[in-house]
Design a protein around this motif. Structure first.
Motif, PDB file in Angstrom:
ATOM      1  N   LEU A 262      16.044  -3.722 -46.463  1.00 41.63           N
ATOM      2  CA  LEU A 262      15.855  -2.747 -45.389  1.00 41.63           C
ATOM      3  C   LEU A 262      14.437  -2.216 -45.341  1.00 41.63           C
ATOM      4  CD1 LEU A 262      19.156  -0.692 -45.730  1.00 41.63           C
ATOM      5  CD2 LEU A 262      18.650  -2.550 -44.130  1.00 41.63           C
ATOM      6  N   THR A 263      13.895  -1.886 -46.504  1.00 41.42           N
ATOM      7  CA  THR A 263      12.553  -1.321 -46.575  1.00 41.42           C
ATOM      8  C   THR A 263      11.873  -1.811 -47.833  1.00 41.42           C
ATOM      9  OG1 THR A 263      13.453   0.699 -45.621  1.00 41.42           O
ATOM     10  CG2 THR A 263      11.216   0.796 -46.428  1.00 41.42           C
ATOM     11  N   SER A 264      10.763  -2.489 -47.684  1.00 41.68           N
ATOM     12  CA  SER A 264      10.016  -2.924 -48.850  1.00 41.68           C
ATOM     13  C   SER A 264       9.398  -1.703 -49.514  1.00 41.68           C
ATOM     14  CB  SER A 264       8.925  -3.913 -48.444  1.00 41.68           C
ATOM     15  OG  SER A 264       8.235  -4.394 -49.577  1.00 41.68           O
ATOM     16  N   MET A 265       9.452  -1.659 -50.844  1.00 45.00           N
ATOM     17  CA  MET A 265       8.977  -0.492 -51.598  1.00 45.00           C
ATOM     18  C   MET A 265       9.687   0.757 -51.099  1.00 45.00           C
ATOM     19  SD  MET A 265       6.831  -1.642 -53.799  1.00 45.00           S
ATOM     20  CE  MET A 265       5.863  -0.236 -54.315  1.00 45.00           C
ATOM     21  N   GLY A 266      11.026   0.634 -50.913  1.00 43.14           N
ATOM     22  CA  GLY A 266      11.846   1.638 -50.254  1.00 43.14           C
ATOM     23  C   GLY A 266      11.576   3.090 -50.536  1.00 43.14           C
ATOM     24  N   ALA A 267      11.670   3.538 -51.795  1.00 47.52           N
ATOM     25  CA  ALA A 267      11.559   4.967 -52.069  1.00 47.52           C
ATOM     26  C   ALA A 267      10.213   5.526 -51.622  1.00 47.52           C
ATOM     27  CB  ALA A 267      11.758   5.231 -53.554  1.00 47.52           C
ATOM     28  N   LYS A 268       9.141   4.727 -51.796  1.00 41.40           N
ATOM     29  CA  LYS A 268       7.820   5.192 -51.397  1.00 41.40           C
ATOM     30  C   LYS A 268       7.648   5.093 -49.885  1.00 41.40           C
ATOM     31  CE  LYS A 268       5.663   3.763 -55.748  1.00 41.40           C
ATOM     32  NZ  LYS A 268       4.652   2.893 -56.372  1.00 41.40           N
ATOM     33  N   THR A 269       8.272   4.091 -49.298  1.00 43.62           N
ATOM     34  CA  THR A 269       8.073   3.848 -47.883  1.00 43.62           C
ATOM     35  C   THR A 269       8.887   4.783 -47.004  1.00 43.62           C
ATOM     36  OG1 THR A 269       7.707   1.544 -48.436  1.00 43.62           O
ATOM     37  CG2 THR A 269       8.036   2.025 -46.135  1.00 43.62           C
ATOM     38  N   LEU A 270       9.945   5.400 -47.557  1.00 49.03           N
ATOM     39  CA  LEU A 270      10.744   6.310 -46.744  1.00 49.03           C
ATOM     40  C   LEU A 270       9.898   7.428 -46.165  1.00 49.03           C
ATOM     41  CD1 LEU A 270      14.111   6.649 -48.690  1.00 49.03           C
ATOM     42  CD2 LEU A 270      13.711   5.585 -46.468  1.00 49.03           C
ATOM     43  N   SER A 271       8.948   7.932 -46.953  1.00 46.31           N
ATOM     44  CA  SER A 271       8.078   8.989 -46.431  1.00 46.31           C
ATOM     45  C   SER A 271       7.191   8.436 -45.322  1.00 46.31           C
ATOM     46  CB  SER A 271       7.206   9.559 -47.554  1.00 46.31           C
ATOM     47  OG  SER A 271       6.407   8.532 -48.128  1.00 46.31           O
ATOM     48  N   THR A 272       6.803   7.164 -45.466  1.00 52.32           N
ATOM     49  CA  THR A 272       5.990   6.524 -44.426  1.00 52.32           C
ATOM     50  C   THR A 272       6.819   6.290 -43.174  1.00 52.32           C
ATOM     51  OG1 THR A 272       4.712   5.400 -46.134  1.00 52.32           O
ATOM     52  CG2 THR A 272       4.523   4.537 -43.897  1.00 52.32           C
ATOM     53  N   MET A 273       8.083   5.894 -43.377  1.00 51.69           N
ATOM     54  CA  MET A 273       8.953   5.625 -42.239  1.00 51.69           C
ATOM     55  C   MET A 273       9.159   6.865 -41.384  1.00 51.69           C
ATOM     56  SD  MET A 273      11.869   3.127 -43.826  1.00 51.69           S
ATOM     57  CE  MET A 273      12.703   3.001 -42.266  1.00 51.69           C
ATOM     58  N   LYS A 274       9.185   8.024 -42.054  1.00 51.99           N
ATOM     59  CA  LYS A 274       9.387   9.263 -41.305  1.00 51.99           C
ATOM     60  C   LYS A 274       8.217   9.568 -40.376  1.00 51.99           C
ATOM     61  CE  LYS A 274      12.459  11.289 -44.757  1.00 51.99           C
ATOM     62  NZ  LYS A 274      12.665  12.349 -45.757  1.00 51.99           N
ATOM     63  N   LYS A 275       7.074   8.905 -40.641  1.00 48.24           N
ATOM     64  CA  LYS A 275       5.907   9.092 -39.792  1.00 48.24           C
ATOM     65  C   LYS A 275       5.893   8.128 -38.612  1.00 48.24           C
ATOM     66  CE  LYS A 275       3.105  10.652 -43.730  1.00 48.24           C
ATOM     67  NZ  LYS A 275       1.913  10.371 -44.553  1.00 48.24           N
ATOM     68  N   LEU A 276       6.866   7.199 -38.580  1.00 42.64           N
ATOM     69  CA  LEU A 276       6.935   6.266 -37.466  1.00 42.64           C
ATOM     70  C   LEU A 276       7.208   7.018 -36.177  1.00 42.64           C
ATOM     71  CD1 LEU A 276       9.096   3.401 -39.037  1.00 42.64           C
ATOM     72  CD2 LEU A 276       6.632   3.366 -38.604  1.00 42.64           C
ATOM     73  N   LYS A 277       6.715   6.510 -35.083  1.00 45.16           N
ATOM     74  CA  LYS A 277       6.923   7.162 -33.801  1.00 45.16           C
ATOM     75  C   LYS A 277       8.380   7.038 -33.375  1.00 45.16           C
ATOM     76  CE  LYS A 277       2.238   6.684 -31.952  1.00 45.16           C
ATOM     77  NZ  LYS A 277       1.414   6.152 -30.836  1.00 45.16           N
ATOM     78  N   SER A 278       8.955   8.168 -32.994  1.00 50.17           N
ATOM     79  CA  SER A 278      10.328   8.174 -32.523  1.00 50.17           C
ATOM     80  C   SER A 278      10.387   7.712 -31.071  1.00 50.17           C
ATOM     81  CB  SER A 278      10.931   9.577 -32.643  1.00 50.17           C
ATOM     82  OG  SER A 278      10.891  10.025 -33.981  1.00 50.17           O
ATOM     83  N   LEU A 279      11.565   7.269 -30.665  1.00 57.88           N
ATOM     84  CA  LEU A 279      11.759   6.912 -29.259  1.00 57.88           C
ATOM     85  C   LEU A 279      11.605   8.163 -28.407  1.00 57.88           C
ATOM     86  CD1 LEU A 279      14.856   4.511 -29.402  1.00 57.88           C
ATOM     87  CD2 LEU A 279      12.428   3.914 -29.400  1.00 57.88           C
ATOM     88  N   THR A 280      11.111   7.996 -27.201  1.00 60.60           N
ATOM     89  CA  THR A 280      10.938   9.132 -26.293  1.00 60.60           C
ATOM     90  C   THR A 280      11.978   9.141 -25.185  1.00 60.60           C
ATOM     91  OG1 THR A 280       9.339   7.840 -25.001  1.00 60.60           O
ATOM     92  CG2 THR A 280       8.467   9.274 -26.737  1.00 60.60           C
ATOM     93  N   ALA A 281      12.634   7.994 -24.966  1.00 59.01           N
ATOM     94  CA  ALA A 281      13.652   7.891 -23.916  1.00 59.01           C
ATOM     95  C   ALA A 281      15.005   7.599 -24.545  1.00 59.01           C
ATOM     96  CB  ALA A 281      13.289   6.780 -22.928  1.00 59.01           C
ATOM     97  N   LEU A 282      16.022   8.285 -24.064  1.00 57.68           N
ATOM     98  CA  LEU A 282      17.368   8.064 -24.585  1.00 57.68           C
ATOM     99  C   LEU A 282      17.800   6.618 -24.333  1.00 57.68           C
ATOM    100  CD1 LEU A 282      19.195  11.318 -23.442  1.00 57.68           C
ATOM    101  CD2 LEU A 282      18.760  10.635 -25.812  1.00 57.68           C
ATOM    102  N   PRO A 283      18.448   5.997 -25.314  1.00 58.43           N
ATOM    103  CA  PRO A 283      18.936   4.632 -25.109  1.00 58.43           C
ATOM    104  C   PRO A 283      20.165   4.635 -24.207  1.00 58.43           C
ATOM    105  CG  PRO A 283      19.667   5.453 -27.232  1.00 58.43           C
ATOM    106  CD  PRO A 283      18.755   6.505 -26.657  1.00 58.43           C
ATOM    107  N   ASN A 284      20.507   3.466 -23.689  1.00 63.74           N
ATOM    108  CA  ASN A 284      21.703   3.301 -22.866  1.00 63.74           C
ATOM    109  C   ASN A 284      22.871   2.858 -23.733  1.00 63.74           C
ATOM    110  OD1 ASN A 284      20.454   3.829 -20.287  1.00 63.74           O
ATOM    111  ND2 ASN A 284      19.495   1.812 -20.445  1.00 63.74           N
ATOM    112  N   ILE A 285      24.073   3.084 -23.235  1.00 65.84           N
ATOM    113  CA  ILE A 285      25.256   2.578 -23.913  1.00 65.84           C
ATOM    114  C   ILE A 285      25.127   1.059 -24.028  1.00 65.84           C
ATOM    115  CG2 ILE A 285      27.768   2.374 -23.868  1.00 65.84           C
ATOM    116  CD1 ILE A 285      26.784   5.222 -24.264  1.00 65.84           C
ATOM    117  N   GLY A 286      25.335   0.542 -25.226  1.00 70.76           N
ATOM    118  CA  GLY A 286      25.239  -0.896 -25.451  1.00 70.76           C
ATOM    119  C   GLY A 286      23.927  -1.341 -26.053  1.00 70.76           C
ATOM    120  N   ASP A 287      22.901  -0.469 -26.017  1.00 64.44           N
ATOM    121  CA  ASP A 287      21.619  -0.819 -26.638  1.00 64.44           C
ATOM    122  C   ASP A 287      21.771  -0.883 -28.160  1.00 64.44           C
ATOM    123  OD1 ASP A 287      20.356  -0.923 -24.231  1.00 64.44           O
ATOM    124  OD2 ASP A 287      19.243   0.952 -24.456  1.00 64.44           O
ATOM    125  N   ARG A 288      21.048  -1.803 -28.767  1.00 65.48           N
ATOM    126  CA  ARG A 288      20.978  -1.853 -30.219  1.00 65.48           C
ATOM    127  C   ARG A 288      19.718  -1.133 -30.660  1.00 65.48           C
ATOM    128  NH1 ARG A 288      20.515  -5.719 -33.320  1.00 65.48           N
ATOM    129  NH2 ARG A 288      21.871  -4.880 -34.938  1.00 65.48           N
TER     130      ARG A 288
END
Length: 288
Positions: free
Chosen positions: A156-182
């Protein structure tokens, strides 16, 4: 995962919403117990041979008078080489458990190499990282889990424990997804959107997902007696838009058809609105 055993218990427990099956394993397991959890005995088993499992993870009933090779129990496509993992990686096992690798290597209790994980939450087959009096890694009680390298389904995440803090800095979606979107969450979970809207248990707009893999704290789309969507037990999960990092679009054909029909209905309504405006103009012209 190839383990075999005899069913000793079927029913509800105090620690899981799912009906569970209690097995006495044929072979001792580092995650095994004696059939007792949190001081409540559910069945009797030799130490290290007790194991709880969900019914959907049992793949075959074996006739003891005519045992079959384990290789016949699996689809040929399941023999794909598992991903290579290292300490601190965040992984998902084939049984759905997710955690961070804390140990990888030789063990005293088996000739196989094992991975030791710190699970995201307590698990009824969890340990504290200790087997037969030897501490392989440090973790809270019921949060440790041992697995063979072949049981890893996904990195799921390379270097997981350290990368989780990095993942939290990823840009979040700005538009709500539609039903059926993955979609993908900040913690690496992936699933299909089954609900978007308000709920009776939290403020704001929530997104209900049917996860790709079972999760110990998942549900079936029902929370506090209210059903918001339907899915298999352990696959339901609510999250917020700020916790989504990727929208992968619609994948399954049924959801695609629903979206096409929705778009068609909206186009039809737009056409009807335009026709109403045209008719209104005609009426105004006639009245003049």
């Amino acid at each position: 995962n190839g383990d075999t055993g005899v069913i000793q218990f079927i029913g509800k427990t105090a620690f899981s919403h799912d009906k569970l099956i209690g097995l006495e394993l044929d072979v001792w397991s580092p995650n095994g117990h004696n059939g007792t959890y949190r001081d409540t005995p559910y069945f009797d088993a030799r130490a290290g041979h007790g194991f709880f499992v969900r019914p959907d993870l049992i793949i075959a009933k074996i006739d003891p008078n005519n045992p079959m090779p384990l290789s016949t129990l699996y689809d040929k496509h399941e023999h794909i080489r598992p991903p290579t993992v290292k300490k601190s990686d965040r992984i998902r096992l084939k049984n759905g458990l997710v955690g961070v690798v804390k140990f990888k290597g030789e063990v005293d209790f088996s000739q196989n190499r094992y991975i030791g994980m710190e699970l995201e939450s307590k698990h009824y087959n969890g340990t504290d990282g200790t087997v037969n009096g030897k501490k392989y890694f440090n973790v809270r009680k019921h949060r440790g889990y041992f697995a063979k390298e072949t049981e890893v389904a996904r990195l799921l995440t390379s270097m997981g424990a350290k990368t989780l803090s990095t993942m939290k800095k990823l840009k979040s979606l700005t538009a709500l997804p539609n039903i059926g979107d993955r979609v993908r969450t900040v913690k690496g979970k992936t699933g299909t959107v089954r609900y978007v809207g308000t709920t009776g248990f939290a403020e704001g707009t929530l997104i209900g997902l049917e996860l790709d893999a079972w999760w110990p704290n998942g549900h079936d789309g029902t929370v506090k007696g209210q059903r918001y969507f339907q899915c298999m037990a352990g696959r339901g999960y609510f999250t917020r838009l700020s916790h989504l990092t990727e929208n992968m679009g619609i994948k399954d054909e049924q959801s695609k058809l629903i979206q096409v029909m929705k778009d068609y209905d909206e186009d039809d309504e737009d056409a009807a609105d335009r026709q109403s405006v045209d008719n209104a103009h005609d009426d105004d012209g006639g009245a003049g």
